[in-house]
Motif scaffolding. Sequence first.
Motif, short mmCIF file in Angstrom:
data_model
loop_
_atom_site.label_atom_id
_atom_site.label_comp_id
_atom_site.label_asym_id
_atom_site.label_seq_id
_atom_site.Cartn_x
_atom_site.Cartn_y
_atom_site.Cartn_z
N LYS A 175 77.18 -4.07 61.15
CA LYS A 175 77.64 -2.76 61.64
C LYS A 175 77.18 -2.52 63.06
O LYS A 175 76.09 -2.92 63.45
N ARG A 254 80.65 2.36 53.54
CA ARG A 254 81.21 1.04 53.77
C ARG A 254 80.13 -0.01 53.55
O ARG A 254 79.09 0.02 54.20
N TRP A 258 83.06 -4.70 54.59
CA TRP A 258 83.63 -3.40 54.97
C TRP A 258 84.46 -2.83 53.83
O TRP A 258 85.40 -2.08 54.02
#
Lengths: 381, 228
Positions: A175, A254, A258
């Motif tokens: 991320k 998420r 994802w």
Amino acid sequence: MSDLTIINSAMLGEGAIEGIKHVINVMCEPHWFFIISCIGLAVFLIGYRRFTKPSFAIFTLIAFTVFYAVSALDSDFWSIIKKADNVPITIMMYTLGFCLWLGFRQAAINDQNMEEGKPLLEAGSDDKVLVWPDLVYAELIALLLCTVFLIVWAVVLRAPLEQPADPSVAPNPAKAPWYFLGLQELLVYFDPWIAGVLLPGFIVLGLIAIPYIDRNPRGNGYYTFKERKFAISMFMVGFVILWVVLIVFGTFLRGPNWNFYGPYEYWDMHRPAALQNINFSEIFWVRWMGQGMPTEDVAGLPYYIFRELPGIVVLAVYFFIVPFFLRVTVFKKLGDQLGFVRYQLMCQLFLWLVLVPIKMALRWTINFKYIVAITELFLNV
Amino acid sequence: MAILSNVFLHLHPVAVRKSGIRLSFTWCMGGLTFFIFLVEVVTGVLLMFYYRPTVEYAYFDIEGLRAHVTLGLLREMHRWGAHAMVISIWLHMLRVFLTGSYKPPREFNWSIGVILLVLTLLLSFTGYLLPWDQLAMWAITVGSNMARATPLIGHEGPLASFVMIGDVPLVHAGDDARFGLLAGTFVGPNALLRFYVLHCVFIPVVVTVLIAVHFWRIRKDGGISGPL
């Protein structure tokens, strides 16, 4: 009471909690999360005078805190919010909620006062006070409180430090920093050149352009909603929904690959990938025309342009015809105020803002992928 | 005369409107953003004494800082301050928007503010890489992969394959927008050095200049906004 009934009632309680968790998990699925947020914002904006009353605000604060605290008892939810770099998001939700209340509360009071012919909260603008000591004194207090806050935060929570960087071991999910997770969430619906380049560019240019587009002379220097309904609503949709809500979603909901994970779900690495998505050109040629995808150049047009012609037409209509249609319908008054250039600029930014939820909705309903899919040139919209 | 000849006492005018400085009006978010920026400068300079931006040392310098400094306030304050600054500058923008304070005569200053907002995010983003741990490297990898898709100048961006002289393509992985950002095709030693310089020198200098312009314009445009 026999042992059996105790066990039974305990299981019943357990079952009820699991049931509630399941409902909330489902409500947090992308489409529900987004739709509920939009409805929430719309209801708040329509009833802002009622919903900003202190009693309602305190009720909301307590309800949210109780919900958040009880949720934190769940180990999966706790493992997400306790992450050091996710703590700012919790702080943001509280401060943003408070600031929205504070702003709209004063807007509600001002709007009421204006209707009754009373002075604004900001009235008496000619009264002056000396900077030294009146303002400097207040600034010193704010500065000390801020320092205390930062020091306490720094003592209580250690900054994260994971394993040394290793290019061969990719974490899943990988991320971006939390403030960019709204954009990363948009990668689900758009290609990187739109989600990562075009949309951020439009956000920055659009923000800079705001004062030059918005020529409404009212509401300058005081809180009001009534006098600037369109401007404030658009800003709220852009900032609260498309920026903040997507950040919260991208961070909390998420997980690996994802994929979507409800707040009380374990981040299982082996969840199957998403469904096959479908392009507009496939819908047009295969489903509607009942033939294969064009693979031959037609009349000098490369085959991929010809193949994507339906989508190109749709986009052209959306960006070039719709503004004129809106000009004579919903934006009639606004268009008169703005003049041609400002109106077109405003409308293009508006259409991009609207395109984001449109594509999201199409994905949720018919697994729609691209309107124009010229994969050969990386030109997918 | 002491006030007239001192630049620091010129941040504020001598007197301000009473309604303008109500806390419920300004939320104090602009001032706090500036204050947190100062905190970041001070803690950042101190951190620079302990930190070497090379792949061999970066991670272990941070680890050493954590192991040997009691309470380890320095790095924590710098990191949490960075997050707090991102939040406070958003709230400052929200306040300015809700009060319509971007309207004439303050259009130009709003634009400066938007650029400062972007630079704040970039400051935070470049600083994110410096601890050189997994979190840092992969967050920057995800972020900088976007540059690869820039139209025309990213090698996976739309239309980039048309940018060529004769038959020689000009845009490929070794010279596109992402390469310019990372000084390489992946997040490696060059990227670390590049982000370090951007984070510690280039962006702070630009931000400082723009803050000066921002504050000067507040006074030029008539101080904190109020009803006309």
